[in-house]
Scaffold this active site. Structure first.
Site, PDB file in Angstrom:
ATOM      1  N   ASP A  88      -1.353  44.155  -8.009  1.00  0.00           N
ATOM      2  CA  ASP A  88      -1.512  45.497  -7.397  1.00  0.00           C
ATOM      3  C   ASP A  88      -0.462  45.798  -7.093  1.00  0.00           C
ATOM      4  O   ASP A  88      -0.300  47.407  -7.703  1.00  0.00           O
ATOM      5  CB  ASP A  88      -1.791  44.262  -5.992  1.00  0.00           C
ATOM      6  CG  ASP A  88      -3.383  44.124  -5.863  1.00  0.00           C
ATOM      7  OD1 ASP A  88      -4.105  43.705  -6.289  1.00  0.00           O
ATOM      8  OD2 ASP A  88      -3.456  42.615  -4.785  1.00  0.00           O
ATOM      9  N   LYS A 142      -4.678  46.749 -11.057  1.00  0.00           N
ATOM     10  CA  LYS A 142      -4.842  47.425  -9.982  1.00  0.00           C
ATOM     11  C   LYS A 142      -4.312  48.920  -9.818  1.00  0.00           C
ATOM     12  O   LYS A 142      -3.148  48.514  -8.906  1.00  0.00           O
ATOM     13  CB  LYS A 142      -5.506  46.785  -8.901  1.00  0.00           C
ATOM     14  CG  LYS A 142      -6.605  46.161  -8.844  1.00  0.00           C
ATOM     15  CD  LYS A 142      -7.050  45.171  -7.138  1.00  0.00           C
ATOM     16  CE  LYS A 142      -7.794  44.011  -7.263  1.00  0.00           C
ATOM     17  NZ  LYS A 142      -7.807  43.942  -5.892  1.00  0.00           N
TER      18      LYS A 142
HETATM   19  C1  PRP Z   1      -1.525  37.822  -5.829  1.00  0.00           C
HETATM   20  C2  PRP Z   1      -1.088  37.455  -7.740  1.00  0.00           C
HETATM   21  C3  PRP Z   1       0.227  38.113  -7.318  1.00  0.00           C
HETATM   22  C4  PRP Z   1       0.440  39.059  -6.326  1.00  0.00           C
HETATM   23  C5  PRP Z   1       0.038  40.388  -6.625  1.00  0.00           C
HETATM   24  O1  PRP Z   1      -1.145  36.291  -5.385  1.00  0.00           O
HETATM   25  O2  PRP Z   1      -1.712  36.257  -8.429  1.00  0.00           O
HETATM   26  O3  PRP Z   1       1.134  37.142  -7.141  1.00  0.00           O
HETATM   27  O4  PRP Z   1      -0.409  38.431  -5.258  1.00  0.00           O
HETATM   28  O5  PRP Z   1       0.451  40.963  -5.973  1.00  0.00           O
HETATM   29  P1  PRP Z   1       1.229  42.863  -5.899  1.00  0.00           P
HETATM   30  O6  PRP Z   1       1.001  43.617  -6.863  1.00  0.00           O
HETATM   31  O7  PRP Z   1       0.359  43.330  -4.882  1.00  0.00           O
HETATM   32  O8  PRP Z   1       2.962  41.659  -5.632  1.00  0.00           O
HETATM   33  P2  PRP Z   1      -1.470  35.618  -3.727  1.00  0.00           P
HETATM   34  O9  PRP Z   1      -0.386  36.186  -3.052  1.00  0.00           O
HETATM   35  O10 PRP Z   1      -2.930  36.071  -4.171  1.00  0.00           O
HETATM   36  O11 PRP Z   1      -1.760  34.505  -3.750  1.00  0.00           O
HETATM   37  P3  PRP Z   1      -2.673  33.493  -5.111  1.00  0.00           P
HETATM   38  O12 PRP Z   1      -2.616  33.695  -6.528  1.00  0.00           O
HETATM   39  O13 PRP Z   1      -1.377  31.865  -4.862  1.00  0.00           O
HETATM   40  O14 PRP Z   1      -4.061  34.037  -4.757  1.00  0.00           O
END
Ligand code: PRP
Length: 180
Positions: A103, A131
């Site tokens: 993201d 994204k």
């Molecule tokens: C998600 C994904 C990445 C991060 C990306 O993890 O796995 O590690 O968010 O977001 P960013 O580009 O804005 O930094 P999440 O915190 O949702 O944990 P999870 O995989 O345990 O659901």
């Protein structure tokens, strides 16, 4: 029924399977003659990683990292804490980070920085979903499954408040369930 929470299925199991096979073919070609260490970032990577490694033909090993973002999931700060680190040094190894979604890029930016300092032979990124509309930090995504807009999706490892990870497809939830 949990299926009542679904607004729309974006990627069916068949579509996911096909795309994962395509990514695996690219990786098989580009890493021919080398061996790989895939680093899955928990927990969202679980299904993607499991399917991807079964489609890979190069010699490989796997490891996982678990990290925690300070701040709420919708207000990421880029300040990341390692909850579980890799088991072994990665010096001179070909590393492929496996993420479910990129993201803001802040998590990946941090991961790339700390893993680079460990002197791998190469360091690349494979993300199922990208994204770019949310990007704050420019990060390389070498292998990408699908590009997505602002829609918040769950399933195939991705959660909303830790739920829905077990859906075999990727879908959007109804607004009354998930207002994101
Ligand atoms: C998600 C994904 C990445 C991060 C990306 O993890 O796995 O590690 O968010 O977001 P960013 O580009 O804005 O930094 P999440 O915190 O949702 O944990 P999870 O995989 O345990 O659901």
């Amino acid at each position: 029924m949990i299926s009542d929470d679904i607004e729309e299925i974006l990627f069916t199991p068949e579509r996911l399977k096909t795309r994962v096979q395509e990514i695996a073919s690219e990786i098989n070609e580009e890493y021919e003659g080398k061996s790989l260490l895939l680093v899955g970032i928990l927990k969202g990577c679980m299904y993607f990683m499991a399917d991807l490694i079964r489609a890979l033909k190069v010699p490989l090993a796997i490891d996982f990292m678990s990290i925690s973002n300070y701040g709420f999931s919708t207000q990421k700060t880029g300040v990341v804490r390692i909850l579980k680190d890799l088991e072994k040094p990665i010096e001179n190894q070909h590393i492929l980070i496996v993420e479910d979604v990129v993201d803001t890029g802040l998590t990946l930016g941090y991961l790339l920085k700390i893993l680079k300092e460990r002197s791998p032979a190469s360091l690349r990124v494979c993300a199922l979903l990208d994204k770019p509309v949310y990007r704050i930090m420019r990060v390389p995504v070498d292998y990408r499954g699908f590009e997505l807009d602002r829609r918040f999706v769950v399933g195939y490892g991705l959660d909303y408040q830790e739920r829905y990870r077990h859906f075999p497809f990727i879908c959007v939830l109804k607004k009354e369930i998930c207002p994101l």
